[in-house]
Write an enzyme that holds these catalytic residues in place. Structure first.
Site, PDB file in Angstrom:
ATOM      1  N   ASP A  69       1.130  -4.334  -0.076  1.00 39.76           N
ATOM      2  CA  ASP A  69       1.311  -3.049   0.612  1.00 39.76           C
ATOM      3  C   ASP A  69       1.434  -3.317   2.113  1.00 39.76           C
ATOM      4  OD1 ASP A  69       1.061  -0.496   1.724  1.00 39.76           O
ATOM      5  OD2 ASP A  69      -0.231   0.235   0.155  1.00 39.76           O
ATOM      6  N   PHE A 125       0.886   6.419  -3.068  1.00 37.49           N
ATOM      7  CA  PHE A 125      -0.292   5.746  -3.615  1.00 37.49           C
ATOM      8  C   PHE A 125      -0.169   5.680  -5.127  1.00 37.49           C
ATOM      9  CE2 PHE A 125      -4.677   4.854  -4.733  1.00 37.49           C
ATOM     10  CZ  PHE A 125      -4.936   3.838  -3.827  1.00 37.49           C
ATOM     11  N   LYS A 149       5.482  -2.851  -2.047  1.00 32.87           N
ATOM     12  CA  LYS A 149       5.744  -1.516  -1.513  1.00 32.87           C
ATOM     13  C   LYS A 149       6.556  -1.640  -0.236  1.00 32.87           C
ATOM     14  CE  LYS A 149       2.158   1.524  -1.988  1.00 32.87           C
ATOM     15  NZ  LYS A 149       1.011   2.324  -1.517  1.00 32.87           N
ATOM     16  N   GLU A 183      -0.955 -11.448  -7.655  1.00 32.13           N
ATOM     17  CA  GLU A 183      -1.447 -10.260  -6.956  1.00 32.13           C
ATOM     18  C   GLU A 183      -0.793  -9.028  -7.576  1.00 32.13           C
ATOM     19  OE1 GLU A 183      -3.534  -8.709  -5.692  1.00 32.13           O
ATOM     20  OE2 GLU A 183      -3.672  -8.787  -3.522  1.00 32.13           O
ATOM     21  N   ASP A 184      -1.501  -7.919  -7.576  1.00 35.85           N
ATOM     22  CA  ASP A 184      -0.917  -6.720  -8.186  1.00 35.85           C
ATOM     23  C   ASP A 184       0.058  -6.021  -7.239  1.00 35.85           C
ATOM     24  OD1 ASP A 184      -3.050  -6.101  -6.570  1.00 35.85           O
ATOM     25  OD2 ASP A 184      -3.812  -4.492  -7.828  1.00 35.85           O
ATOM     26  N   ARG A 207      -7.559   2.182 -13.557  1.00 37.22           N
ATOM     27  CA  ARG A 207      -7.122   0.793 -13.740  1.00 37.22           C
ATOM     28  C   ARG A 207      -6.660   0.546 -15.180  1.00 37.22           C
ATOM     29  NH1 ARG A 207      -8.823  -2.266  -9.147  1.00 37.22           N
ATOM     30  NH2 ARG A 207     -10.874  -1.732  -8.339  1.00 37.22           N
TER      31      ARG A 207
HETATM   32  O1  LIG Z   1      -1.271  -5.355   1.144  1.00 38.55           O
HETATM   33  P1  LIG Z   1      -2.562  -4.614   1.302  1.00 38.55           P
HETATM   34  O2  LIG Z   1      -2.390  -3.376   2.147  1.00 38.55           O
HETATM   35  O3  LIG Z   1      -3.680  -5.479   1.820  1.00 38.55           O
HETATM   36  O4  LIG Z   1      -3.000  -4.033  -0.134  1.00 38.55           O
HETATM   37  C1  LIG Z   1      -2.994  -4.757  -1.326  1.00 38.55           C
HETATM   38  C2  LIG Z   1      -4.369  -4.950  -1.911  1.00 38.55           C
HETATM   39  O5  LIG Z   1      -5.058  -3.706  -2.053  1.00 38.55           O
HETATM   40  C3  LIG Z   1      -5.626  -3.613  -3.350  1.00 38.55           C
HETATM   41  O6  LIG Z   1      -6.902  -4.175  -3.399  1.00 38.55           O
HETATM   42  P2  LIG Z   1      -8.240  -3.386  -3.007  1.00 38.55           P
HETATM   43  O7  LIG Z   1      -8.676  -3.756  -1.631  1.00 38.55           O
HETATM   44  O8  LIG Z   1      -8.065  -1.926  -3.294  1.00 38.55           O
HETATM   45  O9  LIG Z   1      -9.309  -3.997  -4.018  1.00 38.55           O
HETATM   46  P3  LIG Z   1      -9.259  -3.929  -5.625  1.00 38.55           P
HETATM   47  O10 LIG Z   1      -8.253  -4.972  -6.063  1.00 38.55           O
HETATM   48  O11 LIG Z   1     -10.639  -4.281  -6.057  1.00 38.55           O
HETATM   49  O12 LIG Z   1      -8.846  -2.542  -6.016  1.00 38.55           O
HETATM   50  C4  LIG Z   1      -4.659  -4.407  -4.204  1.00 38.55           C
HETATM   51  O13 LIG Z   1      -5.262  -4.827  -5.398  1.00 38.55           O
HETATM   52  C5  LIG Z   1      -4.261  -5.543  -3.306  1.00 38.55           C
HETATM   53  O14 LIG Z   1      -5.135  -6.636  -3.430  1.00 38.55           O
HETATM   54  N1  LIG Z   2      -4.310   1.696  -6.275  1.00 37.27           N
HETATM   55  C1  LIG Z   2      -3.642   1.266  -5.202  1.00 37.27           C
HETATM   56  N2  LIG Z   2      -4.154   0.282  -4.468  1.00 37.27           N
HETATM   57  C2  LIG Z   2      -3.426  -0.118  -3.406  1.00 37.27           C
HETATM   58  N3  LIG Z   2      -3.686  -1.070  -2.495  1.00 37.27           N
HETATM   59  C3  LIG Z   2      -2.668  -1.085  -1.632  1.00 37.27           C
HETATM   60  N4  LIG Z   2      -1.751  -0.160  -1.951  1.00 37.27           N
HETATM   61  C4  LIG Z   2      -2.198   0.450  -3.060  1.00 37.27           C
HETATM   62  C5  LIG Z   2      -1.684   1.512  -3.873  1.00 37.27           C
HETATM   63  O1  LIG Z   2      -0.611   2.104  -3.665  1.00 37.27           O
HETATM   64  N5  LIG Z   2      -2.458   1.869  -4.935  1.00 37.27           N
HETATM   65 MG   LIG Z   3      -8.316  -0.891  -4.908  1.00 40.47          MG
END
Ligand SMILES: O=P(O)(O)OC[C@H]1O[C@H](OP(=O)(O)OP(=O)(O)O)[C@H](O)[C@@H]1O
Ligand SMILES: Nc1nc2[nH]cnc2c(=O)[nH]1
Ligand SMILES: [Mg+2]
Length: 182
Positions: A106, A155, A134, A102-103, A168
């Site tokens: 949050d 953010f 985070k 996972e990236d 990205r």
């Molecule tokens: O811990 P959280 O508050 O749930 O946030 C984390 C998630 O938010 C983002 O995904 P997003 O929903 O933006 O989709 P994306 O990966 O397509 O950008 C990120 O890539 C994580 O998967």
């Molecule tokens: N790009 C982006 N996506 C998120 N999803 C949850 N937190 C974040 C953040 O800080 N940046």
């Molecule tokens: Mg996103």
């Protein structure tokens, strides 16, 4: 540096080195446990695609790759609170050692949902590798075996992380200027 970024938190080189360390740790931790079958690395699209691509190349045991698309942020900077599966896995994970790449962790909503969903498929083990964690006021308690970096509650964008699908492709991770989304 991109004009919409106020500060670089982690450079391309720092990310590369840390991803290599996580890959080496996964290699050691699963070498015996996973045996010839190896592990299944699951990326949470779209944000984690870049992290997983780099991480997979640092893992030196058999490693399958599969993808799941989940979204809760839409085009905003706040979680909608509703996690949706946009694409499910192609493989069966029952009895397999699964590592989720996972990236960012949050609010923890995405990983909490995903862990519950994948655990119901009875994998041999389920482990989380998150590049970023985070420190937020409200965060679900998610057990992450591998954490790349702790980061501030701002953010952030780059290295897979988007705002409205942009940034990205930045090779570093930085803070998005608030005036871009306010
Ligand atoms: O811990 P959280 O508050 O749930 O946030 C984390 C998630 O938010 C983002 O995904 P997003 O929903 O933006 O989709 P994306 O990966 O397509 O950008 C990120 O890539 C994580 O998967
Ligand atoms: N790009 C982006 N996506 C998120 N999803 C949850 N937190 C974040 C953040 O800080 N940046
Ligand atoms: Mg996103």
């Amino acid at each position: 540096m991109h004009k919409d970024v106020s500060e670089i938190l982690f450079t391309e080189e720092q990310i590369h080195d840390r991803v290599a360390e996580i890959g080496a740790a996964i290699t050691e931790d699963f070498r015996e446990k996973a045996g010839d079958d190896g592990i299944i690395l699951i990326s949470v699209l779209r944000g984690a695609a870049i992290f997983m691509a780099d991480l997979a190349r640092e893992i030196k045991i058999p490693c399958e790759m599969d993808y799941m698309a989940i979204s809760s942020y839409g085009n905003g900077v706040k979680s909608s609170g509703v996690v949706r599966i946009l694409k499910d896995l192609s493989s069966h994970i029952e009895g397999r050692h699964v590592v989720i790449a996972e990236d960012i962790l949050d609010s923890g909503l995405t990983l909490t949902y995903l862990l519950k969903n994948l655990a119901s498929r009875n994998p041999a083990s389920l482990t989380v590798a998150t590049l970023l964690r985070k420190k937020t006021k409200v965060q679900a308690d998610v057990d992450c075996a591998y954490v790349g970096f702790e980061c501030p509650d701002q953010f952030i964008v780059g290295y897979g992380l988007d705002y409205a699908e942009r940034y990205r492709n930045l090779p570093y991770i930085g803070v998005l200027k608030p005036e871009v989304y306010e």
